[in-house]
Design a protein around this motif. Structure first.
Motif, PDB file in Angstrom:
ATOM      1  N   MET A   1       0.822  -1.195   0.000  1.00  0.00           N
ATOM      2  CA  MET A   1       0.000   0.000   0.000  1.00  0.00           C
ATOM      3  C   MET A   1       0.865   1.257   0.000  1.00  0.00           C
ATOM      4  N   ASP A   2       2.043   1.186   0.602  1.00  0.00           N
ATOM      5  CA  ASP A   2       2.895   2.374   0.631  1.00  0.00           C
ATOM      6  C   ASP A   2       3.275   2.820  -0.778  1.00  0.00           C
ATOM      7  N   LEU A   3       3.631   1.869  -1.644  1.00  0.00           N
ATOM      8  CA  LEU A   3       3.988   2.215  -3.020  1.00  0.00           C
ATOM      9  C   LEU A   3       2.780   2.763  -3.776  1.00  0.00           C
ATOM     10  N   PHE A   4       1.614   2.169  -3.557  1.00  0.00           N
ATOM     11  CA  PHE A   4       0.383   2.654  -4.184  1.00  0.00           C
ATOM     12  C   PHE A   4       0.095   4.081  -3.732  1.00  0.00           C
ATOM     13  N   GLN A   5       0.181   4.337  -2.434  1.00  0.00           N
ATOM     14  CA  GLN A   5      -0.089   5.683  -1.914  1.00  0.00           C
ATOM     15  C   GLN A   5       0.922   6.692  -2.438  1.00  0.00           C
ATOM     16  N   ALA A   6       2.188   6.295  -2.565  1.00  0.00           N
ATOM     17  CA  ALA A   6       3.206   7.199  -3.115  1.00  0.00           C
ATOM     18  C   ALA A   6       2.905   7.513  -4.574  1.00  0.00           C
TER      19      ALA A   6
ATOM     20  N   TRP B   1     -12.259   4.097  -6.695  1.00  0.00           N
ATOM     21  CA  TRP B   1     -10.965   3.620  -6.192  1.00  0.00           C
ATOM     22  C   TRP B   1     -10.630   2.238  -6.734  1.00  0.00           C
ATOM     23  N   CYS B   2     -11.623   1.402  -6.992  1.00  0.00           N
ATOM     24  CA  CYS B   2     -11.332   0.069  -7.542  1.00  0.00           C
ATOM     25  C   CYS B   2     -10.732   0.199  -8.943  1.00  0.00           C
ATOM     26  N   ASP B   3     -11.200   1.173  -9.741  1.00  0.00           N
ATOM     27  CA  ASP B   3     -10.614   1.412 -11.059  1.00  0.00           C
ATOM     28  C   ASP B   3      -9.156   1.852 -10.932  1.00  0.00           C
TER      29      ASP B   3
ATOM     30  N   LYS C   1     -14.297   2.833   4.607  1.00  0.00           N
ATOM     31  CA  LYS C   1     -14.539   3.600   3.390  1.00  0.00           C
ATOM     32  C   LYS C   1     -13.231   4.196   2.866  1.00  0.00           C
ATOM     33  N   GLN C   2     -13.070   4.164   1.546  1.00  0.00           N
ATOM     34  CA  GLN C   2     -11.916   4.791   0.915  1.00  0.00           C
ATOM     35  C   GLN C   2     -12.237   6.252   0.633  1.00  0.00           C
ATOM     36  N   GLU C   3     -11.307   7.118   0.989  1.00  0.00           N
ATOM     37  CA  GLU C   3     -11.512   8.556   0.811  1.00  0.00           C
ATOM     38  C   GLU C   3     -10.257   9.163   0.201  1.00  0.00           C
ATOM     39  N   GLY C   4     -10.361  10.399  -0.191  1.00  0.00           N
ATOM     40  CA  GLY C   4      -9.207  11.118  -0.710  1.00  0.00           C
ATOM     41  C   GLY C   4      -9.527  11.827  -2.002  1.00  0.00           C
TER      42      GLY C   4
ATOM     43  N   TYR D   1      -7.783   5.640   3.914  1.00  0.00           N
ATOM     44  CA  TYR D   1      -8.782   4.618   4.223  1.00  0.00           C
ATOM     45  C   TYR D   1      -9.362   4.943   5.583  1.00  0.00           C
ATOM     46  N   ASN D   2     -10.657   5.225   5.626  1.00  0.00           N
ATOM     47  CA  ASN D   2     -11.355   5.541   6.864  1.00  0.00           C
ATOM     48  C   ASN D   2     -11.785   4.223   7.497  1.00  0.00           C
TER      49      ASN D   2
END
Length: 92
Positions: free
Chosen positions: A1-6, A40-42, A23-26, A17-18
């Motif tokens: 997840m760190d690489l994805f978030q970066a 977010w799934c896309d 729930k996914q937010e941002g 992620y709440n």
């Protein structure tokens, strides 16, 4: 997840992620192929297939998600990148 978030941040987005609300937010990243409706799934699927080097394997039935696999060459490349990131003090 760190690489994805970066990767999200690199493309002018923010992923949170709440946990309380499950729930996914941002803010969605700016990805050229997504202009209108987006989820977010896309974004995660795009990242796995076109950035992180995974390939689609199967769907978990009854539909509960997808399985993606990474070949040995892609894994070896990621290990080198991860080592470089650790050395530079970046999250892996």
């Amino acid at each position: 997840m760190d690489l994805f978030q970066a990767w999200i941040v690199k493309h002018d987005g923010e992923y949170n992620y709440n946990k309380e609300l499950s729930k996914q937010e941002g803010k969605f990243p700016k990805v050229p192929m997504f202009h209108d409706e987006i989820c977010w799934c896309d974004i995660m699927t795009y990242y796995l297939l076109h950035v992180a080097g995974f390939s689609f394997h199967s769907v978990i039935e009854p539909y509960k998600g997808e399985v993606y696999l990474k070949d040995a060459v892609a894994k070896a490349k990621d290990e080198v990148v991860s080592e470089d990131n650790d050395y530079a003090g970046n999250p892996s």
